[in-house]
Every structure is written in structure tokens, then in C-alpha cells.
Design a protein around this motif. Structure first.
Motif, PDB file in Angstrom:
ATOM      1  N   ASP A 191       0.847  -1.192   0.000  1.00 39.88           N
ATOM      2  CA  ASP A 191       0.000   0.000   0.000  1.00 39.88           C
ATOM      3  C   ASP A 191       0.888   1.250   0.000  1.00 39.88           C
ATOM      4  OD1 ASP A 191      -2.238   1.621   0.090  1.00 39.88           O
ATOM      5  OD2 ASP A 191      -2.504   1.444   2.255  1.00 39.88           O
ATOM      6  N   GLU A 431       2.264  -6.804   9.474  1.00 40.07           N
ATOM      7  CA  GLU A 431       1.020  -7.497   9.117  1.00 40.07           C
ATOM      8  C   GLU A 431       1.255  -8.724   8.258  1.00 40.07           C
ATOM      9  OE1 GLU A 431      -1.790  -4.742   7.495  1.00 40.07           O
ATOM     10  OE2 GLU A 431      -2.173  -3.831   9.439  1.00 40.07           O
ATOM     11  N   TYR A 495     -11.855  -0.239   9.486  1.00 39.30           N
ATOM     12  CA  TYR A 495     -12.037  -1.537   8.810  1.00 39.30           C
ATOM     13  C   TYR A 495     -13.012  -2.433   9.554  1.00 39.30           C
ATOM     14  CZ  TYR A 495      -8.116  -0.253   5.815  1.00 39.30           C
ATOM     15  OH  TYR A 495      -7.295   0.380   4.911  1.00 39.30           O
TER      16      TYR A 495
HETATM   17  C1  GCB Z   1      -2.128  -1.196   7.325  1.00 38.37           C
HETATM   18  C2  GCB Z   1      -0.783  -1.204   6.712  1.00 38.37           C
HETATM   19  C3  GCB Z   1      -0.453   0.117   6.078  1.00 38.37           C
HETATM   20  C4  GCB Z   1      -1.655   0.586   5.260  1.00 38.37           C
HETATM   21  C5  GCB Z   1      -2.780   0.825   6.233  1.00 38.37           C
HETATM   22  C6  GCB Z   1      -4.087   1.280   5.559  1.00 38.37           C
HETATM   23  O1  GCB Z   1      -2.448  -1.960   8.182  1.00 38.37           O
HETATM   24  O2  GCB Z   1       0.219  -1.577   7.607  1.00 38.37           O
HETATM   25  O3  GCB Z   1       0.672  -0.025   5.268  1.00 38.37           O
HETATM   26  O4  GCB Z   1      -1.371   1.706   4.519  1.00 38.37           O
HETATM   27  O5  GCB Z   1      -3.074  -0.363   6.911  1.00 38.37           O
HETATM   28  O6  GCB Z   1      -4.219   2.450   5.285  1.00 38.37           O
HETATM   29  O7  GCB Z   1      -4.928   0.421   5.325  1.00 38.37           O
END
Ligand code: GCB
Length: 619
Positions: A191, A431, A495
Motif C-alpha cells: 500500500d 502485518e 475496517y
Molecule cells: C495497514 C498497513 C499500512 C496501510 C494501512 C491502511 O495496516 O500496515 O501499510 O497503509 O493499513 O491504510 O490500510
């Protein structure tokens, strides 16, 4: 029995010392020629400069190889490649932001720089040093291959045979390839933006034949000198590039402390262990650094080093023997205002000053090692640092070669920064989905990190699931057994459900260890205002942080800090809502122009409250 274990430890220690590759640390103190600036390039999506038309690698002396001369020997010679001032890129710098046609480019670009070099000492050795190249770099000088390196965020150097270096017109070519692969670290899916190019400083470094390649000068555990009978003890080592001549000594001097010691070298690696006079310990409140000078007969290097101890003790984190709470923020190494990778001193200042404004005493430099300027500046400004390798999401955990690639990056990260007082946590990943193969892989990385550096805490950002129906979430990932700090990423209210879910949720861990929230965050587009139930409004993000902060206040005593996601909005190819995202992950507390969003002030108020309470306790 005791003797055997001491001997065993010494042997392990020596083995670790020898296992290090040839990376030169503390590069800033070396005599060097900067090769930053304008480089010519050829964009080569089909890798024509590397493979022939049958897709076989070209011979080193093949005239069509792009590392070989682009000058026609005579008017009849066929030349189908050439470097030109019509096509130039700035180094350091990712290519994506330098021309619109490179925004989405993933592939090969050949970089070329001509330079002159007059040797000052005839006895010197030379290395080409790269702060970082994303992702694969093949380096050639005057038609000879010096080496290949993979890993987009850590430094590397290749030795330059002295005879290869010319006084005039050296032809330096670097093939840079940022294609993603399933068996690389990171892998296909991240991401964040896959910025390609020579993204950090490049230099030609001159060192004596026998030189100080690397060293560790750090306080040993529990030796703060703060309690009666307790003296600050330095434990570390000095590694020369080769075993020195008989009679060689290592001198360590700290002028400000009027301290000097001379130790006989015991081979390529010499163990250091000595007492220091009374020192001011390094801490966020007083980031004291001392000039440390290391000398052998031929060589000299110096660094600025802060002395402090750090450890996870029971369920607390102790800095210089006292419990700390980490008021952190996670951050990418990107300058959103200019949509590019960060690499300048000004970029480092922006990141750390924005964090200080938020009330932080800690930054989580996610998800890969940031530029060395950041950790050095954190040393001077007194910010604690979490530093991480890009073992992110779905790495090919069953693959031993991938493990080696991750270990290489871990070693390069640690070698570069193991004298930085600011760095208190090495993170081996983020993660990673639980499975036996993954846990073995991650455990191997933890073991390696501990071999390389026994003084800092090791952690990894663990994943949680929201589906259990249980209102107490237990972080029971099997990796918890091996880390010093149990860290997890939770996005309750983004989420999983709405932010008010925080009211009925608690977090804990069965491990008797400190607990840290390494991420939590929600999207909010800067300047978009609506009611708090509207996703992507600043008000939704503000509500999210209000509920989260209330939840933090109910966390168990083992809760030692948090580094929310994320300091600033950042580019991501995965964020394609055409109204609110347009290629940006909007979870920043600062928007992409550097404006503070409403949520910023909620977190800041929480941090200021904690800092004020700590101050009044000290009074
Ligand atoms: C996470 C990741 C991170 C993402 C973030 C998101 O858990 O570690 O790299 O950018 O979520 O924004 O979903």
C-alpha cells in the motif's frame, strides 16, 4: 559450565563479526567524491541493453550492452544505444516525479554519469557507495561489472579496482529495475508507491588499504551510571576490512569527556569493553551526542554518538532504566507536496518537525528503512525511532532465498544505524498473516536481528482480526513469544465497524510483555467537511480519533505507546475512490499539502496531556 558458555558466546560473537559483508558504515565521515547531480538515462522496458534478441544476457564486452561505450568507433559502426543530454534525471531522486511518462513506470532505466577523478593517495582503496536504489541495481564502471544489489531502501557499496579508475572520463552506468516480483522483499502487493530510481546519495569513497569498515560503540545493558556502584560501560566492536598487521591498535577517543583508550587489535574484529567517565545520557529531553573518534595506524573515522540504554523489562519499556510511554506516529519516506521519495535534509526536517508539532517523542519509520539523514536528525532532535524492513503482507514465506533477501536488508539496516541512540526498535515486518511457515520465517529474522544487535528491542507490527465477536481482543499471535515488544495494528472504526465500537472493546495480550499499538487510523480528505458519519470527511476521522483516544485511556498497564497511521497522506496505487482518494491514502493527520486535519488536534491533545503529566511527576 560457566566457562563453556562464556567461550560459546565469544565464539558466536566472533562469528557474527565475520559474517558481516563489506558495507562501510558511518560513510559521512569518509573522504569522498559526490556523484549526485544530473545523470543521463536510457529508458529500456524490454531490457535490450542487457539481453540479446534470444533473451540471453549480453557478454560483458558486447558493443550493444548499455554499460559499454555509446560512442561510434567510426562512421560505419552500428550503434543502437546512446546517452544524451536530451534525457536526464536528477540523482538522488525517484524517476516517477521527474517526468509525467514515468509516473507509473515499473521497469528498467539505465543511468549514466561521466566523472573525472584524481587520486590523492596512491595507496587508497575505492568504493562506489549508494544510499539506496529501488529495487535492483547492476553497477558497471568503464565496461566492467562491479556488482548487483537488491533491496530498495538500504545502502550498499562495491569495491572499484584501482586500475579501473581513470583520471578523465570514467563511464559509470547503473541499470535500475523497479519491477515487483513475488519472491522479492517487498513482494508484489504494497500500500505505497513503488518509486523507482537512484533515490539516495551516490559517492566514490576513498579509504586506506586497511580501514575501519564498521564499529559499534554503545552502552551495555543496565550500565547507565545512575545508581551507586553502577558505571557507564561501553560494549561493542571495531571491524577492519581485513586482519591488520601484528601490533595494530584501536584507539577510541571522546574529546568532550577527555576520554581515550587504546586496545590491541585482535584480528579483523576487535571487541571493545571499557568504562566511561560520568556522562549525560541521551534521552528525548536531553539528546546529548558525543564526538567519538576511532583510530588505527592507517585510518581514522568519527561519529556523533548518544549513550543510553533501552530494554523491555516485564511489561514496561525502560529508557535509561526508567519507564517511558511512546507518543508516536507512523510515517512514510515521501514528500507528499512534491509527490516524491524523501531524501534531503529538508525532507528529514519536515518529517520530524511535523511529528514534534504533534507532540510525539517517537516516530515509526514505516515500512522500510528511511534515509540515514532521518535517523541522524532524530539523534540530534531527541526522537525515538522504530526502524523496519519491508517484510510486508504476503511475502513468499516458504522460500529460503526470500529469507536470505530479508536477512540482507535487515543486516544493512542495522549496520547503517547501530550507533544511533534514537533507534530503539528494529522491526522485522508488518502485518504478516499467521501460518507455520510465516512464523518460522519471522522467528529466523528475529534471531538474526538479535545476533546483529543485542542492545535494542525487536518487534513486528502484528495483524488483528475484528470478526471474533469478543469484546476483548487478545493479541496471541505466536510471534508474540519471540518479540520484545508485542505490537499490533488495529483499525477499529475504519475496517471493523464504526468508531463507537471502541467503547466496548479492550485489547490485551497473554504475553507478559509491553503492548504497543503500531497503527490505527481512518481516512479523511483535507478540507472535506461533513457530519461525523460521512466517510472520508475530516469529521469522521476526528470522531475516530476521539473514540480511539478514549479507548487508549482504558488500556491495561502494559500499554506502552502508540504510533497511529499516519503522519501525512501518501500515494498509493490501491486507493482509487475518484472523489476522495485519487491515488492517495487519506489517513494522514496532515493532508498532502501539509495542512493539519481536525484529527491532528485530538491526538495532539492526548499527547500533550501525557507529556504534561510526566513533567509534573518529575517536578
Ligand atoms: C495497514 C498497513 C499500512 C496501510 C494501512 C491502511 O495496516 O500496515 O501499510 O497503509 O493499513 O491504510 O490500510
Amino acid at each position: 559450565m560457566k566457562k563453556i558458555s562464556v567461550l560459546f558466546l565469544l565464539l558466536c560473537f566472533a562469528a557474527v563479526g565475520f559474517a558481516q559483508d563489506n558495507l562501510i558504515s558511518n560513510i559521512g565521515s569518509r573522504t569522498s567524491l559526490s556523484l549526485n547531480g544530473t545523470w543521463q538515462y536510457i529508458v529500456d522496458p524490454y531490457e535490450t541493453g542487457f539481453y540479446d534478441y534470444r533473451y540471453k544476457e549480453l557478454r560483458e564486452d558486447h558493443p550493444d550492452a548499455y554499460w559499454n561505450t555509446d560512442v561510434q568507433a567510426n562512421k560505419t559502426e552500428k550503434k543502437e544505444h546512446g546517452y544524451s543530454d536530451k534525457h536526464t534525471l536528477e540523482v538522488p531522486g525517484d524517476w516517477n516525479h521527474q517526468a509525467p511518462e514515468f509516473t507509473f513506470y515499473e521497469g528498467t532505466i539505465w543511468y549514466k554519469k561521466s566523472f573525472d577523478y584524481v587520486k590523492t593517495a596512491t595507496t587508497d582503496k575505492f568504493f562506489l557507495y549508494f544510499g539506496a536504489v529501488n529495487h535492483r541495481a547492476d553497477v558497471y564502471l568503464n565496461g566492467k561489472k562491479l556488482g548487483m544489489h537488491k533491496g530498495g531502501f538500504t545502502p550498499f557499496n562495491f569495491e572499484v579496482p584501482t586500475a579501473l579508475l581513470k583520471e578523465k572520463g570514467n563511464f559509470l552506468v547503473v541499470k535500475v529495475d523497479n519491477k515487483r516480483h513475488a519472491d522479492e522483499v517487498p513482494t508484489l502487493n504494497t500500500d505505497w508507491w513503488n518509486y523507482g530510481g537512484i533515490t539516495r546519495d551516490v559517492k566514490l569513497v576513498a579509504v586506506p588499504q586497511v580501514f575501519i569498515q564498521d564499529f559499534v560503540v554503545q552502552l551495555a545493558k543496565n550500565t547507565t551510571g545512575k545508581s551507586p556502584g553502577n558505571t557507564p560501560m561501553v560494549e561493542g566492536w571495531v571491524k577492519l576490512n581485513q586482519a591488520p598487521a601484528a601490533g595494530e591498535t584501536i584507539t577510541v577517543e571522546i574529546p568532550e569527556l577527555k576520554f581515550k583508550t587504546e586496545i590491541p587489535a585482535t584480528g579483523a574484529t576487535t571487541t571493545l569493553r571499557f568504562k566511561l567517565p560520568k556522562i549525560t545520557l541521551w534521552s528525548p529531553e536531553s539528546p546529548q551526542l558525543y564526538r567519538v573518534v576511532l583510530r588505527t595506524k592507517q585510518d581514522r573515522t568519527e561519529d556523533k554518538i548518544g549513550f543510553r540504554t533501552i530494554e523491555a523489562h516485564g511489561t514496561q519499556v525502560l529508557l535509561n532504566g526508567k519507564p517511558i510511554f511512546m507518543r508516536g506516529i507512523s510515517a512514510h519516506g515521501e514528500v507528499p507536496q512534491e509527490v516524491r521519495r524523501a531524501h534531503t535534509q529538508q525532507d528529514a526536517l519536515q518529517l520530524l518537525n511535523q511529528s514534534i508539532e504533534l507532540g510525539c517523542n517517537m516516530v515509526r519509520l514505516s515500512h522500510y528503512p528511511h534515509d540515514e539523514k532521518v535517523t541522524r536528525l532524530a539523534d540530534s532532535l531527541g526522537l525515538l525511532v522504530w526502524s523496519e524492513i519491508p517484510v510486508y503482507w504476503t511475502i513468499d514465506f516458504g522460500n529460503d532465498e526470500v529469507l536470505e533477501k530479508a536477512k540482507d536488508q535487515l543486516q544493512e539496516m542495522i549496520t547503517r544505524d547501530h550507533n544511533r541512540a534514537s533507534v530503539i526498535i528494529w522491526s522485522v515486518g508488518n502485518e504478516t498473516p499467521v501460518s507455520p511457515a510465516r512464523t518460522t520465517f519471522m522467528h529466523n529474522l528475529i534471531k538474526r536481528a538479535k545476533e546483529l544487535d543485542a542492545t535494542r528491542m525487536i518487534s513486528a507490527a502484528l495483524e488483528v482480526s475484528y470478526g471474533s465477536g469478543d469484546d476483548i481482543h487478545h493479541i496471541d499471535d505466536p510471534l508474540g513469544e519471540f518479540v520484545d515488544l508485542v505490537s499490533f495494528n488495529e483499525y477499529l472504526g475504519w475496517y471493523g465497524g464504526l468508531p463507537d465500537k471502541c467503547r466496548t472493546t479492550s485489547w490485551d495480550t497473554p504475553y507478559n510483555k509491553p503492548l504497543f499499538i503500531s497503527e490505527t487510523g481512518a481516512g479523511g480528505k483535507g478540507g472535506f467537511h461533513a457530519d461525523s458519519l460521512t466517510r472520508f470527511s475530516e469529521e469522521y476521522q476526528e470522531w475516530y480519533f476521539k473514540e480511539q483516544v478514549a479507548m487508549f485511556k482504558r488500556m491495561p498497564a502494559k500499554f506502552v505507546g502508540v504510533s497511529p497511521w499516519v503522519l501525512s497522506d501518501f500515494r498509493s496505487p490501491k486507493r482509487n475512490n475518484p472523489i476522495y482518494q485519487e491515488g492517495w491514502n487519506r489517513k494522514g493527520l496532515y493532508d498532502e499539502k501539509g495542512n493539519k486535519k481536525k484529527a491532528f488536534f485530538i491526538l495532539k491533545a492526548y499527547y500533550d496531556e501525557i507529556a504534561n503529566k510526566e513533567k509534573s511527576k518529575k517536578r
